[in-house]
Design a protein around this motif. Structure first.
Motif, PDB file in Angstrom:
ATOM      1  N   GLU A 235       0.856  -0.985  -0.192  1.00 57.33           N
ATOM      2  CA  GLU A 235      -0.047   0.045   0.009  1.00 57.33           C
ATOM      3  C   GLU A 235       0.805   1.125  -0.033  1.00 57.33           C
ATOM      4  O   GLU A 235       1.694   1.290   0.747  1.00 57.33           O
ATOM      5  CB  GLU A 235      -0.974   0.222   1.166  1.00 57.33           C
ATOM      6  N   ILE A 236       0.501   1.903  -0.939  1.00 54.45           N
ATOM      7  CA  ILE A 236       1.535   3.333  -1.089  1.00 54.45           C
ATOM      8  C   ILE A 236       0.445   4.618  -0.783  1.00 54.45           C
ATOM      9  O   ILE A 236      -0.677   4.537  -1.406  1.00 54.45           O
ATOM     10  CB  ILE A 236       2.493   3.539  -2.104  1.00 54.45           C
ATOM     11  N   TRP A 237       0.759   5.682   0.010  1.00 54.56           N
ATOM     12  CA  TRP A 237      -0.028   6.668   0.098  1.00 54.56           C
ATOM     13  C   TRP A 237       0.272   7.776  -0.603  1.00 54.56           C
ATOM     14  O   TRP A 237       1.547   8.166  -0.571  1.00 54.56           O
ATOM     15  CB  TRP A 237       0.238   7.215   1.729  1.00 54.56           C
ATOM     16  N   VAL A 238      -0.385   8.539  -1.301  1.00 52.94           N
ATOM     17  CA  VAL A 238      -0.213   9.089  -2.492  1.00 52.94           C
ATOM     18  C   VAL A 238      -0.960  10.406  -2.462  1.00 52.94           C
ATOM     19  O   VAL A 238      -1.037  11.198  -3.488  1.00 52.94           O
ATOM     20  CB  VAL A 238      -0.204   8.291  -3.863  1.00 52.94           C
ATOM     21  N   GLN A 239      -1.256  10.816  -1.320  1.00 48.61           N
ATOM     22  CA  GLN A 239      -2.111  12.125  -1.189  1.00 48.61           C
ATOM     23  C   GLN A 239      -1.412  13.204  -2.184  1.00 48.61           C
ATOM     24  O   GLN A 239      -2.030  13.999  -2.822  1.00 48.61           O
ATOM     25  CB  GLN A 239      -2.056  12.773   0.256  1.00 48.61           C
ATOM     26  N   ARG A 240      -0.127  13.490  -1.992  1.00 47.98           N
ATOM     27  CA  ARG A 240       0.693  14.662  -2.707  1.00 47.98           C
ATOM     28  C   ARG A 240       0.638  14.460  -4.075  1.00 47.98           C
ATOM     29  O   ARG A 240       1.247  15.161  -5.183  1.00 47.98           O
ATOM     30  CB  ARG A 240       1.696  15.022  -2.270  1.00 47.98           C
ATOM     31  N   ARG A 241       0.510  13.051  -4.609  1.00 46.79           N
ATOM     32  CA  ARG A 241       0.718  12.818  -6.270  1.00 46.79           C
ATOM     33  C   ARG A 241      -0.613  12.675  -7.040  1.00 46.79           C
ATOM     34  O   ARG A 241      -0.489  12.316  -8.109  1.00 46.79           O
ATOM     35  CB  ARG A 241       1.434  11.461  -6.332  1.00 46.79           C
ATOM     36  N   TRP A 242      -1.628  12.817  -6.234  1.00 47.66           N
ATOM     37  CA  TRP A 242      -3.006  12.584  -7.012  1.00 47.66           C
ATOM     38  C   TRP A 242      -3.095  13.500  -8.291  1.00 47.66           C
ATOM     39  O   TRP A 242      -3.429  13.135  -9.334  1.00 47.66           O
ATOM     40  CB  TRP A 242      -3.987  12.607  -6.312  1.00 47.66           C
ATOM     41  N   ARG A 243      -2.759  14.767  -7.807  1.00 46.99           N
ATOM     42  CA  ARG A 243      -2.903  15.863  -9.164  1.00 46.99           C
ATOM     43  C   ARG A 243      -2.209  15.502 -10.209  1.00 46.99           C
ATOM     44  O   ARG A 243      -2.693  15.545 -11.416  1.00 46.99           O
ATOM     45  CB  ARG A 243      -2.456  17.187  -8.508  1.00 46.99           C
ATOM     46  N   SER A 244      -0.882  15.179 -10.056  1.00 45.69           N
ATOM     47  CA  SER A 244      -0.161  14.779 -11.170  1.00 45.69           C
ATOM     48  C   SER A 244      -0.308  13.383 -12.040  1.00 45.69           C
ATOM     49  O   SER A 244      -0.353  13.160 -13.115  1.00 45.69           O
ATOM     50  CB  SER A 244       1.308  14.589 -10.826  1.00 45.69           C
ATOM     51  N   ILE A 245      -1.026  12.339 -11.175  1.00 44.45           N
ATOM     52  CA  ILE A 245      -1.647  11.273 -11.512  1.00 44.45           C
ATOM     53  C   ILE A 245      -2.771  11.545 -12.445  1.00 44.45           C
ATOM     54  O   ILE A 245      -2.854  11.110 -13.706  1.00 44.45           O
ATOM     55  CB  ILE A 245      -2.138  10.239 -10.514  1.00 44.45           C
ATOM     56  N   VAL A 246      -3.635  12.411 -12.010  1.00 41.51           N
ATOM     57  CA  VAL A 246      -4.902  12.578 -12.764  1.00 41.51           C
ATOM     58  C   VAL A 246      -4.776  13.394 -13.799  1.00 41.51           C
ATOM     59  O   VAL A 246      -5.439  13.093 -15.061  1.00 41.51           O
ATOM     60  CB  VAL A 246      -5.985  13.409 -11.893  1.00 41.51           C
ATOM     61  N   ASP A 247      -4.001  14.471 -13.912  1.00 34.53           N
ATOM     62  CA  ASP A 247      -3.628  15.204 -15.079  1.00 34.53           C
ATOM     63  C   ASP A 247      -2.870  14.384 -16.136  1.00 34.53           C
ATOM     64  O   ASP A 247      -3.312  14.424 -17.202  1.00 34.53           O
ATOM     65  CB  ASP A 247      -2.379  16.472 -14.427  1.00 34.53           C
ATOM     66  N   ALA A 248      -2.037  13.393 -15.789  1.00 34.52           N
ATOM     67  CA  ALA A 248      -1.451  12.519 -16.947  1.00 34.52           C
ATOM     68  C   ALA A 248      -2.534  11.699 -17.396  1.00 34.52           C
ATOM     69  O   ALA A 248      -2.480  11.574 -18.463  1.00 34.52           O
ATOM     70  CB  ALA A 248      -0.207  11.709 -16.280  1.00 34.52           C
ATOM     71  N   TRP A 249      -3.289  11.341 -16.725  1.00 35.79           N
ATOM     72  CA  TRP A 249      -4.573  10.309 -17.180  1.00 35.79           C
ATOM     73  C   TRP A 249      -5.570  11.310 -17.984  1.00 35.79           C
ATOM     74  O   TRP A 249      -5.823  10.583 -19.018  1.00 35.79           O
ATOM     75  CB  TRP A 249      -5.254   9.883 -16.023  1.00 35.79           C
ATOM     76  N   SER A 250      -5.976  12.516 -17.682  1.00 37.72           N
ATOM     77  CA  SER A 250      -6.717  13.370 -18.357  1.00 37.72           C
ATOM     78  C   SER A 250      -6.017  13.613 -19.834  1.00 37.72           C
ATOM     79  O   SER A 250      -6.775  13.998 -20.624  1.00 37.72           O
ATOM     80  CB  SER A 250      -7.357  14.573 -17.720  1.00 37.72           C
ATOM     81  N   GLU A 251      -4.641  13.827 -19.635  1.00 37.15           N
ATOM     82  CA  GLU A 251      -4.031  14.231 -20.942  1.00 37.15           C
ATOM     83  C   GLU A 251      -3.627  12.961 -21.852  1.00 37.15           C
ATOM     84  O   GLU A 251      -3.071  13.026 -22.738  1.00 37.15           O
ATOM     85  CB  GLU A 251      -2.873  15.210 -20.541  1.00 37.15           C
ATOM     86  N   ASN A 252      -4.153  11.964 -21.272  1.00 37.69           N
ATOM     87  CA  ASN A 252      -3.874  10.701 -22.194  1.00 37.69           C
ATOM     88  C   ASN A 252      -2.302  10.318 -22.227  1.00 37.69           C
ATOM     89  O   ASN A 252      -1.993  10.057 -23.160  1.00 37.69           O
ATOM     90  CB  ASN A 252      -4.583  10.342 -23.263  1.00 37.69           C
ATOM     91  N   ASP A 253      -1.540  10.666 -21.318  1.00 37.98           N
ATOM     92  CA  ASP A 253      -0.178  10.707 -21.250  1.00 37.98           C
ATOM     93  C   ASP A 253       0.646   9.614 -20.443  1.00 37.98           C
ATOM     94  O   ASP A 253       0.685   9.656 -19.193  1.00 37.98           O
ATOM     95  CB  ASP A 253       0.418  11.981 -20.857  1.00 37.98           C
ATOM     96  N   LEU A 254       0.643   8.409 -20.977  1.00 39.59           N
ATOM     97  CA  LEU A 254       0.905   7.089 -20.660  1.00 39.59           C
ATOM     98  C   LEU A 254       2.506   7.329 -19.960  1.00 39.59           C
ATOM     99  O   LEU A 254       2.859   6.904 -18.911  1.00 39.59           O
ATOM    100  CB  LEU A 254       0.962   5.899 -21.439  1.00 39.59           C
ATOM    101  N   GLN A 255       3.370   7.810 -20.740  1.00 41.25           N
ATOM    102  CA  GLN A 255       4.932   8.055 -20.325  1.00 41.25           C
ATOM    103  C   GLN A 255       4.797   8.936 -19.161  1.00 41.25           C
ATOM    104  O   GLN A 255       5.712   8.504 -18.309  1.00 41.25           O
ATOM    105  CB  GLN A 255       5.524   8.756 -21.447  1.00 41.25           C
ATOM    106  N   ARG A 256       4.251   9.855 -18.807  1.00 43.79           N
ATOM    107  CA  ARG A 256       4.210  10.575 -17.696  1.00 43.79           C
ATOM    108  C   ARG A 256       3.678   9.687 -16.517  1.00 43.79           C
ATOM    109  O   ARG A 256       3.963   9.786 -15.387  1.00 43.79           O
ATOM    110  CB  ARG A 256       2.929  11.841 -17.784  1.00 43.79           C
ATOM    111  N   LEU A 257       2.370   9.032 -16.929  1.00 45.54           N
ATOM    112  CA  LEU A 257       2.177   8.061 -15.627  1.00 45.54           C
ATOM    113  C   LEU A 257       3.142   7.090 -15.423  1.00 45.54           C
ATOM    114  O   LEU A 257       3.302   6.820 -14.086  1.00 45.54           O
ATOM    115  CB  LEU A 257       0.653   7.224 -16.354  1.00 45.54           C
ATOM    116  N   GLU A 258       3.577   6.430 -16.223  1.00 47.98           N
ATOM    117  CA  GLU A 258       4.524   5.603 -16.072  1.00 47.98           C
ATOM    118  C   GLU A 258       5.811   6.257 -15.220  1.00 47.98           C
ATOM    119  O   GLU A 258       6.508   5.539 -14.204  1.00 47.98           O
ATOM    120  CB  GLU A 258       5.506   4.830 -17.091  1.00 47.98           C
ATOM    121  N   GLY A 259       6.244   7.543 -15.344  1.00 49.78           N
ATOM    122  CA  GLY A 259       7.166   8.295 -14.709  1.00 49.78           C
ATOM    123  C   GLY A 259       6.873   8.394 -13.152  1.00 49.78           C
ATOM    124  O   GLY A 259       7.378   8.310 -12.166  1.00 49.78           O
ATOM    125  N   VAL A 260       5.408   8.816 -12.817  1.00 46.93           N
ATOM    126  CA  VAL A 260       4.824   9.126 -11.750  1.00 46.93           C
ATOM    127  C   VAL A 260       4.988   7.779 -10.677  1.00 46.93           C
ATOM    128  O   VAL A 260       5.239   7.525  -9.853  1.00 46.93           O
ATOM    129  CB  VAL A 260       3.483   9.722 -11.636  1.00 46.93           C
TER     130      VAL A 260
END
Length: 195
Positions: free
Chosen positions: A142-167
């Motif tokens: 289990e990983i707590w990701v409260q500070r990373r949700w914005r970057s995760i959602v932004d990468a998903w909404s922009e359909n950017d798999l490379q950025r999602l993989e980086g996060v």
């Protein structure tokens, strides 16, 4: 509205049909799948008449009219779109795919602020549960990701798999013995709780 060409197929149907189900997926792919499942809800498949109409109405609703269709590479007249909505005309397979793509471009853009608000604000304490690949001697994490949700959602909404993989790699860097232990995983899920 995104102006860049997507780095992965726009629709989840196309993206995940290209993956080999016998292989484990990367964490970024599974994050995208989890959000896509939330976003899709109970919408009928785009290959059905009602599914196509729902997507077409959603993609052209409001002041943006044909902007999302154009963003998906579909340039048609208002008479054609009206015919599709009334059912007097049918899109060909290429047009149908682009209608579905336009739906997903708009759906992600519309839902991104909602997801960020829920996960970052009211969702304090949310974490990601990670099931490792079968046959590997790794524990569920289990990983707590409260500070990373914005970057995760932004990468998903922009359909950017490379950025999602980086996060994903940054989030899982400390898990396992090597840095690559949790790059490919069996399943991820979003959980709630207080830390």
């Amino acid at each position: 509205m995104p102006n860049d060409v997507a780095v992965m197929p726009i629709s989840p149907e196309e993206r995940f049909s290209r993956l080999d189900p016998s292989q484990d997926r990367t964490g970024g792919e599974l994050l995208a799948l989890e959000f896509d499942c939330w976003a899709e809800g109970t919408i009928p498949p785009f290959t059905t008449a009602i599914g196509m109409k729902v997507r077409l109405r959603y993609a052209t609703w409001g002041a943006c009219e044909f902007a999302w269709l154009k963003a998906a590479g579909l340039d048609v007249s208002s008479a054609t779109v009206d015919g599709w909505k009334r059912g007097t005309r049918l899109p060909d397979s290429t047009e149908l795919k682009k209608i579905n793509d336009a739906f997903w471009l708009r759906r992600r853009a519309d839902l991104a602020p909602v997801f960020k608000d829920w996960l970052c604000g009211r969702g304090r304490g949310r974490h990601i549960e990670i099931w490792p690949c079968e046959g590997r001697d790794l524990p569920m994490e289990e990983i707590w990701v409260q500070r990373r949700w914005r970057s995760i959602v932004d990468a998903w909404s922009e359909n950017d798999l490379q950025r999602l993989e980086g996060v994903w790699r940054k989030m899982t860097r400390g898990l396992g013995v090597s840095a690559d232990d949790y790059v490919h995983v069996y399943h991820v899920a979003f959980g709630a709780g207080l830390r």
